[in-house]
Scaffold this motif. Structure first.
Motif, mmCIF file in Angstrom:
data_model
loop_
_atom_site.group_PDB
_atom_site.id
_atom_site.type_symbol
_atom_site.label_atom_id
_atom_site.label_comp_id
_atom_site.label_asym_id
_atom_site.label_seq_id
_atom_site.Cartn_x
_atom_site.Cartn_y
_atom_site.Cartn_z
ATOM 1 N N ASN A 1 -6.045 -7.435 11.800
ATOM 2 C CA ASN A 1 -5.135 -7.935 12.844
ATOM 3 C C ASN A 1 -4.838 -7.096 13.989
ATOM 4 O O ASN A 1 -4.125 -7.165 14.929
ATOM 5 C CB ASN A 1 -3.811 -8.356 12.470
ATOM 6 C CG ASN A 1 -3.926 -9.727 11.650
ATOM 7 O OD1 ASN A 1 -4.070 -10.920 11.917
ATOM 8 N ND2 ASN A 1 -4.299 -9.582 10.245
ATOM 9 N N GLN A 2 -5.541 -5.762 14.159
ATOM 10 C CA GLN A 2 -5.333 -4.806 15.057
ATOM 11 C C GLN A 2 -3.862 -4.467 15.191
ATOM 12 O O GLN A 2 -3.425 -4.442 16.445
ATOM 13 C CB GLN A 2 -5.879 -5.137 16.376
ATOM 14 C CG GLN A 2 -7.419 -5.372 16.406
ATOM 15 C CD GLN A 2 -8.169 -5.882 17.810
ATOM 16 O OE1 GLN A 2 -7.875 -7.064 17.920
ATOM 17 N NE2 GLN A 2 -8.800 -4.826 18.184
ATOM 18 N N SER A 3 -3.049 -4.246 14.126
ATOM 19 C CA SER A 3 -1.835 -4.055 14.250
ATOM 20 C C SER A 3 -1.547 -2.945 13.247
ATOM 21 O O SER A 3 -2.055 -2.894 12.067
ATOM 22 C CB SER A 3 -0.903 -5.158 13.780
ATOM 23 O OG SER A 3 0.347 -4.954 13.953
ATOM 24 N N PRO A 4 -0.550 -1.929 13.424
ATOM 25 C CA PRO A 4 -0.350 -0.887 12.583
ATOM 26 C C PRO A 4 0.411 -1.285 11.417
ATOM 27 O O PRO A 4 1.292 -2.291 11.395
ATOM 28 C CB PRO A 4 0.723 -0.004 13.485
ATOM 29 C CG PRO A 4 0.537 -0.414 14.901
ATOM 30 C CD PRO A 4 0.149 -1.795 14.815
ATOM 31 N N LEU A 5 -0.074 -0.705 10.349
ATOM 32 C CA LEU A 5 0.619 -1.206 8.871
ATOM 33 C C LEU A 5 2.177 -1.098 9.117
ATOM 34 O O LEU A 5 2.865 -1.972 8.325
ATOM 35 C CB LEU A 5 0.028 -0.132 7.954
ATOM 36 C CG LEU A 5 0.548 -0.544 6.488
ATOM 37 C CD1 LEU A 5 0.110 -1.932 5.903
ATOM 38 C CD2 LEU A 5 0.260 0.572 5.602
ATOM 39 N N LEU A 6 2.656 -0.109 9.654
ATOM 40 C CA LEU A 6 4.103 0.183 9.507
ATOM 41 C C LEU A 6 5.021 -0.932 10.381
ATOM 42 O O LEU A 6 6.163 -1.004 10.620
ATOM 43 C CB LEU A 6 4.532 1.353 10.002
ATOM 44 C CG LEU A 6 4.306 2.552 9.014
ATOM 45 C CD1 LEU A 6 4.288 3.872 9.719
ATOM 46 C CD2 LEU A 6 5.143 2.409 7.740
ATOM 47 N N THR A 7 4.076 -1.533 11.173
ATOM 48 C CA THR A 7 4.491 -2.846 12.112
ATOM 49 C C THR A 7 4.529 -4.227 11.122
ATOM 50 O O THR A 7 5.482 -4.728 11.273
ATOM 51 C CB THR A 7 3.838 -2.870 13.446
ATOM 52 O OG1 THR A 7 4.402 -1.809 14.192
ATOM 53 C CG2 THR A 7 4.399 -4.198 14.123
ATOM 54 N N ARG A 8 3.378 -4.204 10.621
ATOM 55 C CA ARG A 8 2.984 -5.691 9.953
ATOM 56 C C ARG A 8 3.475 -5.589 8.663
ATOM 57 O O ARG A 8 4.096 -6.508 8.289
ATOM 58 C CB ARG A 8 1.521 -5.563 9.897
ATOM 59 C CG ARG A 8 0.912 -7.052 9.392
ATOM 60 C CD ARG A 8 -0.494 -7.283 9.617
ATOM 61 N NE ARG A 8 -0.962 -8.447 8.836
ATOM 62 C CZ ARG A 8 -0.938 -9.655 9.778
ATOM 63 N NH1 ARG A 8 -0.465 -9.635 10.882
ATOM 64 N NH2 ARG A 8 -1.150 -10.812 9.021
ATOM 65 N N SER A 9 3.533 -4.582 7.848
ATOM 66 C CA SER A 9 3.653 -4.310 6.409
ATOM 67 C C SER A 9 4.687 -2.930 6.105
ATOM 68 O O SER A 9 3.975 -2.215 5.293
ATOM 69 C CB SER A 9 2.698 -4.688 5.546
ATOM 70 O OG SER A 9 1.890 -5.830 5.760
ATOM 71 N N PRO A 10 5.830 -2.871 6.705
ATOM 72 C CA PRO A 10 6.376 -1.664 6.807
ATOM 73 C C PRO A 10 6.969 -1.327 5.020
ATOM 74 O O PRO A 10 7.185 -0.237 4.890
ATOM 75 C CB PRO A 10 7.704 -1.709 7.554
ATOM 76 C CG PRO A 10 7.856 -3.200 7.618
ATOM 77 C CD PRO A 10 6.558 -3.959 7.673
ATOM 78 N N ASN A 11 6.971 -2.335 4.211
ATOM 79 C CA ASN A 11 7.415 -2.220 3.142
ATOM 80 C C ASN A 11 6.225 -2.097 2.127
ATOM 81 O O ASN A 11 6.545 -1.972 0.792
ATOM 82 C CB ASN A 11 8.218 -3.255 2.627
ATOM 83 C CG ASN A 11 9.724 -3.408 3.263
ATOM 84 O OD1 ASN A 11 10.061 -2.137 3.597
ATOM 85 N ND2 ASN A 11 10.034 -4.357 3.911
ATOM 86 N N SER A 12 5.109 -1.955 2.283
ATOM 87 C CA SER A 12 4.025 -2.030 1.556
ATOM 88 C C SER A 12 3.762 -0.735 0.876
ATOM 89 O O SER A 12 4.473 0.336 1.311
ATOM 90 C CB SER A 12 2.589 -2.251 2.229
ATOM 91 O OG SER A 12 2.478 -1.268 3.396
#
Length: 265
Positions: free
Chosen positions: A237-248
């Motif tokens: 999705n061309q999105s940083p992990l900490l934006t898209r799924s910060p609790n992963s």
């Protein structure tokens, strides 16, 4: 996302020693998640109130801008040709709170630039680094001269590996060549895509034994990043992990690496 140029940055009054605040991210081979880690590391540093620049130093296959969904007006190619200064090529990425100098995506034209030009680029990078708390330098895979020349500008090198035998072998080769050229370099190991933290530590110990046995060196473990499907989703999705799924889980693991790095400041 269209990126906007960063205003001219004046170096901070306190000049840092060459490369001290530059973190180079390296790997012996491709496909280990090096660029994804560079982006997520930069984002985590920014979230920790650090002023950060992400520099795409993969001169053959630059793709930081692709993973971020950026369409930068300027890139490193314009700097190498002399049309722009390094500072002028920096763009702000508001979603992450950090600055980016993009490479030239889809082109290998920068991979064969003269060593003298690379050294000048490194000098410019170290000057620009004075305006930041941290600079994350995403290196190309392998141990080619361009990779080694850029890595010379880093105070700390984070070598990313996985459990694949070829990844471990090539990570060892990178460490060996670097220590031969720059004895005493601060090299630390990041194990990516591990099935568990314990498994990641086992993978690290395999590499550590080889380094201790043949190189008489003991690069410390910077951290283990667990395998996480959220990472693939973020990249897709061309999105940083900490934006898209910060609790992963992977996000937590990268933030733990940053906590450790900043502990020594």
């Amino acid at each position: 996302m269209t990126a906007t140029p960063v205003p001219t940055l004046a170096p901070r009054p306190t000049q840092r020693a060459k490369g001290r605040n530059v973190l180079a991210v390296a790997s012996g081979k491709g496909g280990v998640g090096k660029t994804w880690f560079s982006i997520t590391l930069t984002h985590a540093l920014a979230r920790a109130n650090q002023r950060v620049l992400l520099f795409d130093g993969d001169l053959g296959l630059a793709n930081v801008d692709i993973q971020l969904g950026l369409m930068p007006k300027y890139d490193l190619g314009s700097v190498v040709t002399g049309r722009l200064t390094l500072n002028q090529a920096a763009v702000n990425y508001p979603e992450g709170g950090f600055d980016v100098i993009a490479g030239r995506s889809g082109s290998g034209s920068l991979a064969n630039i003269p060593l003298s030009r690379l050294q000048l680029l490194g000098d410019d990078l170290n000057l620009l680094a004075c305006a930041y708390d941290r600079v994350v330098l995403d290196l190309g895979a392998g141990v080619e001269k361009t990779v080694r020349a850029l890595s010379n500008n880093a105070g700390t090198i984070l070598v990313v590996t996985t459990d694949e035998p070829t990844s471990l072998t090539d990570a060892y080769a990178f460490i060996k060549v670097t220590l031969m050229e720059r004895p005493g370099t601060d090299i630390r190991v990041v194990v990516n895509m591990a099935n568990s933290t314990r498994e990641g530590e086992r993978i690290y110990n395999t590499l550590l034994k080889a380094c201790e046995g043949f190189l008489k060196s003991s690069p410390p473990l910077a951290g283990v990043i667990r395998r996480d499907l959220k990472v693939r989703e973020a990249i897709r999705n061309q999105s940083p992990l900490l934006t898209r799924s910060p609790n992963s889980e992977a996000a937590a693991d990268v933030e733990a690496i940053v906590d450790k790095l900043l502990g020594g400041r």
